[in-house]
Write a protein that holds these residues in place. Structure first.
Motif, short mmCIF file in Angstrom:
data_model
loop_
_atom_site.label_atom_id
_atom_site.label_comp_id
_atom_site.label_asym_id
_atom_site.label_seq_id
_atom_site.Cartn_x
_atom_site.Cartn_y
_atom_site.Cartn_z
N GLU A 117 42.75 46.87 37.10
CA GLU A 117 43.46 48.09 37.51
C GLU A 117 43.22 48.37 39.00
N VAL A 118 41.98 48.25 39.45
CA VAL A 118 41.68 48.48 40.86
C VAL A 118 42.45 47.47 41.73
N ILE A 119 42.44 46.22 41.32
CA ILE A 119 43.15 45.18 42.08
C ILE A 119 44.64 45.50 42.15
N GLU A 120 45.20 45.96 41.04
CA GLU A 120 46.62 46.28 41.01
C GLU A 120 46.94 47.46 41.93
N VAL A 121 46.07 48.47 41.97
CA VAL A 121 46.31 49.60 42.86
C VAL A 121 46.26 49.18 44.32
N THR A 122 45.32 48.29 44.67
CA THR A 122 45.27 47.82 46.06
C THR A 122 46.58 47.13 46.43
N ARG A 123 47.15 46.41 45.51
CA ARG A 123 48.43 45.74 45.79
C ARG A 123 49.56 46.76 45.89
N ALA A 124 49.59 47.69 44.95
CA ALA A 124 50.67 48.68 44.92
C ALA A 124 50.64 49.59 46.15
N GLU A 125 49.44 49.91 46.63
CA GLU A 125 49.30 50.84 47.75
C GLU A 125 49.16 50.13 49.10
N GLY A 126 49.21 48.80 49.09
CA GLY A 126 49.10 48.07 50.35
C GLY A 126 47.73 48.16 50.98
N ILE A 127 46.67 48.20 50.16
CA ILE A 127 45.30 48.30 50.66
C ILE A 127 44.72 46.89 50.79
N ASP A 128 44.48 46.45 52.00
CA ASP A 128 43.90 45.13 52.24
C ASP A 128 42.39 45.27 52.25
N ALA A 129 41.76 45.04 51.09
CA ALA A 129 40.32 45.24 50.94
C ALA A 129 39.58 43.92 50.72
N ASP A 130 40.13 42.82 51.22
CA ASP A 130 39.50 41.51 51.10
C ASP A 130 39.20 41.17 49.63
N VAL A 131 40.10 41.54 48.74
CA VAL A 131 39.87 41.35 47.31
C VAL A 131 40.00 39.87 46.94
N HIS A 132 39.01 39.38 46.23
CA HIS A 132 39.08 38.03 45.68
C HIS A 132 38.37 38.03 44.34
N LYS A 133 39.12 37.76 43.26
CA LYS A 133 38.54 37.77 41.92
C LYS A 133 37.99 36.39 41.59
N GLY A 134 36.76 36.17 42.03
CA GLY A 134 36.12 34.88 41.80
C GLY A 134 35.12 34.88 40.67
N GLY A 135 34.85 36.06 40.09
CA GLY A 135 33.90 36.14 38.98
C GLY A 135 32.48 36.43 39.45
N LEU A 136 31.56 36.37 38.50
CA LEU A 136 30.16 36.75 38.73
C LEU A 136 29.24 35.68 38.16
N ILE A 137 28.26 35.28 38.98
CA ILE A 137 27.23 34.33 38.56
C ILE A 137 25.88 35.02 38.52
N HIS A 138 25.20 34.92 37.39
CA HIS A 138 23.80 35.31 37.28
C HIS A 138 22.98 34.03 37.28
N VAL A 139 21.92 33.99 38.09
CA VAL A 139 21.14 32.76 38.22
C VAL A 139 19.68 33.03 37.90
N ALA A 140 19.05 32.09 37.20
CA ALA A 140 17.64 32.16 36.86
C ALA A 140 16.88 31.12 37.66
N THR A 141 15.76 31.53 38.27
CA THR A 141 15.01 30.62 39.13
C THR A 141 13.58 30.38 38.63
N ASN A 142 13.24 30.88 37.46
CA ASN A 142 11.96 30.52 36.83
C ASN A 142 12.15 30.57 35.30
N PRO A 143 11.20 30.03 34.54
CA PRO A 143 11.39 29.97 33.08
C PRO A 143 11.57 31.33 32.41
N ALA A 144 10.86 32.36 32.88
CA ALA A 144 11.02 33.69 32.27
C ALA A 144 12.42 34.23 32.52
N GLN A 145 12.92 34.04 33.73
CA GLN A 145 14.29 34.47 34.02
C GLN A 145 15.30 33.71 33.16
N ARG A 146 15.05 32.42 32.96
CA ARG A 146 15.98 31.64 32.15
C ARG A 146 16.01 32.16 30.71
#
Length: 471
Positions: A117-146
């Protein structure tokens, strides 16, 4: 800040880098004196702007005013990490207890849709907010985090996330997406987009004005009063604004209002941003998909690759100031800048010679049970939304649409979601509040050290911190 490479024009504080990049907006006039409106909104951040936007679209005849102490987008809306994420603050079990398990699943899916919805409003209102829907990565760097990462993905499955909503990454895909030093495992969700937050705030404020909403800046609200003789009121230093409804949209600045000192705790979050990284450094890091990135530490860090090839990375730093004070100047302590720099280099050793250009901080609102809430009381004429605990870029949009439906007395799927009408007890008085927060984050930092050194499961320090915090 000896040992940290800084650009010649390094800045600490003032405004965020996001405003440094685009320039501060021209200030709008302040409230010219006492006025009467149908709806008065206190706070010109995302919550206030989205609420005005959707109300005015639904009922163009409504007289709506936004009252802002600084300028629209001054606070967390223009200082955050640029995560348009479907992650929602608070315990799913607590929300489910209010209206049932399916209601919490519905709330999560509403968050998925809010990203788009936010992405659609930026398009509809002509708001250039550097939007890029690339997703989210969570990373674990030790065994407890994993272990936590895997348990977290399994838990999300139980709360309505499908295979297409979150999954563990195979080793090859993990390395192909982004090269994080020491990464043992990672998860991926498509429900997240990078934004330039100040561009979104400025563009949304302009869109709201085009709809006919009055935005008064340099207008400090000191008190919000319930209905008296039919009208609620926002008391300002420039006069009283009377209205059928007054909406509190002050998030981390709520403690500045009379009677609200213990309502939400203003939590500080700090960021640094580098100069643009050269192509040869990006060859070692990857990150071509512009995903948002977060680690699984307790005192976690969050990061994005910006549209102009910088790395912006943030974390809690000094989390809380005694007496719920907030820092208007946005300066970040030298030790916090150093900490964030060490984390950046730990995650991305190839960036060790890249210089830092800017550091800043901001405040976000934390309820006592760490669960976001939205509410409207027709009898008193008062409403509010907030307590986003750092997940506000998307949640504010959902809040704005929900407040619209509540105010217009529309019975919709949004008004039935379990965060609506949630009542939360106040924070403890000082000095208990300050001591408690300091202890919580000291324990989280100790837990991270413990897990990095020798503990393969979540540290007992973290369990104790969670017990004290009431998460």
């Amino acid at each position: 800040m000896r040992g940290i490479p800084l650009t010649e024009d390094f800045a600490n504080g003032g405004v965020s880098f996001w405003y440094r990049q685009i320039g501060l907006p021209t200030r709008r006039p302040g409230l010219p004196g006492p006025r009467t409106y149908d709806v008065a909104i206190v706070g010109g951040g995302y919550t206030g702007l989205w609420t005005a936007y959707y109300l005015k679209q639904a009922e163009p005849g409504l007289r709506i005013a936004i009252l802002e102490k600084e300028f629209a987008g001054f606070g967390a809306s223009g200082r955050n990490g640029g995560w348009l994420s479907a992650e929602f603050a608070g315990s799913r079990k607590r929300h489910a207890k209010a209206r049932g398990r399916q209601a919490m699943i519905d709330l999560q899916h509403a968050m998925f849709r809010s990203v788009d919805e936010v992405i659609e409003v930026t398009r509809a209102e002509g708001i250039d907010a550097d939007v890029h829907k690339g997703g989210l990565i969570h990373v674990a760097t030790n065994p407890a985090q994993r272990r936590r990462l895997r348990a977290g993905v399994a838990d999300l499955r139980a709360w309505g996330y499908g295979e297409d909503d979150v999954r563990l990454l195979g080793r090859d895909e993990q390395h192909e997406r982004v090269q994080v030093a020491g990464a043992l495992e990672a998860s991926y969700s498509p429900h997240c987009a990078r934004i330039q937050p100040a561009k979104l705030a400025v563009g949304l404020a302009a869109a709201v004005e085009r709809l006919g909403v009055d935005i008064y800046e340099d207008t400090t609200v000191t008190e919000i009063r319930p209905r008296h003789q039919g009208l609620a009121a926002a008391v300002t230093t420039r006069g009283i604004v009377s209205a059928e409804y007054v909406i509190r949209a002050t998030e981390g600045f709520t403690a500045s209002l009379a009677g609200q000192h213990r309502q939400w705790l203003p939590m500080n979050s700090s960021m640094i941003i580098t100069e643009p990284l050269p192509a040869d450094v990006w060859k070692h890091i990857g990150w071509q998909g512009n995903e948002l990135l977060e680690d699984e530490a307790h005192a976690y860090v969050y990061a994005q690759r910006t549209a102009d090839d910088r790395i912006a990375i943030g974390g809690r730093g000094v989390p809380y100031r005694f007496g719920s004070r907030t820092d208007r100047h946005g300066a970040t302590q030298a030790q916090t800048v150093a900490l964030l720099w060490r984390m950046l280099v730990k995650l991305f050793p190839a960036a060790a010679d890249v210089r830092v250009q800017h550091a800043w901080c901001g405040v976000l609102g934390v309820p006592r049970d760490w669960c976001s809430t939205v509410h409207l009381d027709h009898a008193s004429g008062l409403g509010w939304a907030g307590g986003y605990v750092g997940s506000g870029v998307t949640t504010t949009n959902l809040a704005g649409r929900t407040l619209r439906d509540l105010l217009l007395r529309h019975d919709t799927p949004l008004t039935g979601l379990p965060w609506v009408g949630r009542q939360v007890r106040q924070w403890e008085p000082e000095p208990l509040r300050w001591v408690g927060v300091q202890l919580i984050y000291a324990l989280f930092r100790a837990a991270d050290r413990n897990e990095n050194e020798r503990v393969a499961t979540t540290s007992a320090y973290a369990h104790l911190a969670n017990l004290i915090s009431g998460r």
